[in-house]
Design a protein around this motif. Sequence first.
Motif, PDB file in Angstrom:
ATOM      1  N   PHE A  88      19.744  -6.353   3.522  1.00 64.94           N
ATOM      2  CA  PHE A  88      19.868  -6.433   4.977  1.00 64.94           C
ATOM      3  C   PHE A  88      18.698  -7.255   5.484  1.00 64.94           C
ATOM      4  O   PHE A  88      17.554  -6.863   5.327  1.00 64.94           O
ATOM      5  CB  PHE A  88      19.843  -5.037   5.613  1.00 64.94           C
ATOM      6  N   ASN A  89      18.997  -8.424   6.038  1.00 65.06           N
ATOM      7  CA  ASN A  89      17.954  -9.301   6.572  1.00 65.06           C
ATOM      8  C   ASN A  89      18.248  -9.612   8.022  1.00 65.06           C
ATOM      9  O   ASN A  89      19.359 -10.005   8.360  1.00 65.06           O
ATOM     10  CB  ASN A  89      17.909 -10.619   5.781  1.00 65.06           C
ATOM     11  N   LEU A  90      17.239  -9.424   8.859  1.00 59.98           N
ATOM     12  CA  LEU A  90      17.340  -9.772  10.267  1.00 59.98           C
ATOM     13  C   LEU A  90      16.069 -10.527  10.599  1.00 59.98           C
ATOM     14  O   LEU A  90      14.969  -9.978  10.515  1.00 59.98           O
ATOM     15  CB  LEU A  90      17.465  -8.501  11.120  1.00 59.98           C
ATOM     16  N   ASP A  91      16.216 -11.808  10.909  1.00 60.97           N
ATOM     17  CA  ASP A  91      15.054 -12.653  11.152  1.00 60.97           C
ATOM     18  C   ASP A  91      15.354 -13.608  12.296  1.00 60.97           C
ATOM     19  O   ASP A  91      16.302 -14.387  12.209  1.00 60.97           O
ATOM     20  CB  ASP A  91      14.720 -13.429   9.866  1.00 60.97           C
ATOM     21  N   GLY A  92      14.573 -13.521  13.362  1.00 62.48           N
ATOM     22  CA  GLY A  92      14.775 -14.415  14.508  1.00 62.48           C
ATOM     23  C   GLY A  92      16.151 -14.286  15.123  1.00 62.48           C
ATOM     24  O   GLY A  92      16.698 -15.246  15.640  1.00 62.48           O
ATOM     25  N   GLY A  93      16.731 -13.082  15.063  1.00 61.20           N
ATOM     26  CA  GLY A  93      18.051 -12.863  15.654  1.00 61.20           C
ATOM     27  C   GLY A  93      19.192 -13.224  14.708  1.00 61.20           C
ATOM     28  O   GLY A  93      20.351 -12.986  15.016  1.00 61.20           O
ATOM     29  N   LYS A  94      18.895 -13.822  13.575  1.00 61.38           N
ATOM     30  CA  LYS A  94      19.923 -14.145  12.573  1.00 61.38           C
ATOM     31  C   LYS A  94      20.006 -12.994  11.577  1.00 61.38           C
ATOM     32  O   LYS A  94      18.989 -12.515  11.110  1.00 61.38           O
ATOM     33  CB  LYS A  94      19.573 -15.433  11.817  1.00 61.38           C
ATOM     34  N   MET A  95      21.238 -12.593  11.270  1.00 61.11           N
ATOM     35  CA  MET A  95      21.429 -11.458  10.394  1.00 61.11           C
ATOM     36  C   MET A  95      22.308 -11.838   9.214  1.00 61.11           C
ATOM     37  O   MET A  95      23.276 -12.576   9.372  1.00 61.11           O
ATOM     38  CB  MET A  95      22.121 -10.350  11.188  1.00 61.11           C
ATOM     39  N   ASP A  96      21.932 -11.363   8.024  1.00 60.78           N
ATOM     40  CA  ASP A  96      22.856 -11.416   6.897  1.00 60.78           C
ATOM     41  C   ASP A  96      22.641 -10.153   6.077  1.00 60.78           C
ATOM     42  O   ASP A  96      21.528  -9.685   5.920  1.00 60.78           O
ATOM     43  CB  ASP A  96      22.699 -12.699   6.062  1.00 60.78           C
ATOM     44  N   ALA A  97      23.749  -9.588   5.621  1.00 60.16           N
ATOM     45  CA  ALA A  97      23.675  -8.308   4.936  1.00 60.16           C
ATOM     46  C   ALA A  97      24.829  -8.163   3.959  1.00 60.16           C
ATOM     47  O   ALA A  97      25.869  -8.799   4.113  1.00 60.16           O
ATOM     48  CB  ALA A  97      23.731  -7.181   5.965  1.00 60.16           C
ATOM     49  N   VAL A  98      24.610  -7.304   2.969  1.00 64.98           N
ATOM     50  CA  VAL A  98      25.671  -6.916   2.049  1.00 64.98           C
ATOM     51  C   VAL A  98      25.693  -5.392   2.026  1.00 64.98           C
ATOM     52  O   VAL A  98      24.684  -4.757   1.731  1.00 64.98           O
ATOM     53  CB  VAL A  98      25.434  -7.477   0.624  1.00 64.98           C
ATOM     54  N   MET A  99      26.845  -4.822   2.404  1.00 61.45           N
ATOM     55  CA  MET A  99      27.003  -3.374   2.482  1.00 61.45           C
ATOM     56  C   MET A  99      28.089  -2.950   1.495  1.00 61.45           C
ATOM     57  O   MET A  99      29.111  -3.614   1.381  1.00 61.45           O
ATOM     58  CB  MET A  99      27.401  -2.978   3.909  1.00 61.45           C
TER      59      MET A  99
END
Length: 162
Positions: free
Chosen positions: A96-107
């Motif tokens: 789960f990555n949230l950086d500068g309003g950009k998100m990418d995740a694997v659930m």
Amino acid sequence: GSSADADADGAGNDGGTVSGGEAATKADGIMPEPGQYKATITMTGIEIPGMPAEMAGHGSGMTTTSEYCLTEEDVAQGFEEMMKRGQNGECSYESFNLDGGKMDAVMVCKTPEGEARMTMDGTATPTSSDFTATMAMNVPEMGEGTMSFAAEHERIGDCPAK
């Protein structure tokens, strides 16, 4: 720089008790605001091996909406918990990555039908999130299939009084 800047920078660097995935979210400074939210989820595609031709595109464009309340307790857990809402089964994150309003995740969710793995990519602000997701899952008697959808979460007001 003022002393407030120094304090803000210092607090972010002394480690504290934040661990694992939480650190990335907290460091970004974006936390969801408490309140009533509306989630709109639109299916954009479905592919299942051996799916009958007449089912191709079935469900594509289908939209579901729901509303939920984020309390102060929910918000303290950040976007990770918010994204798990409405999922079928017990879910956890591979990343789960949230950086500068950009998100990418694997659930990954354990469902009665087996394990489903969802890849999400999008943006988040304190009052909204907008992302696309692709879910790979095992379809009983058919095999591995994928579903794609677009999801939008938007704060629409305060939670209703209890």
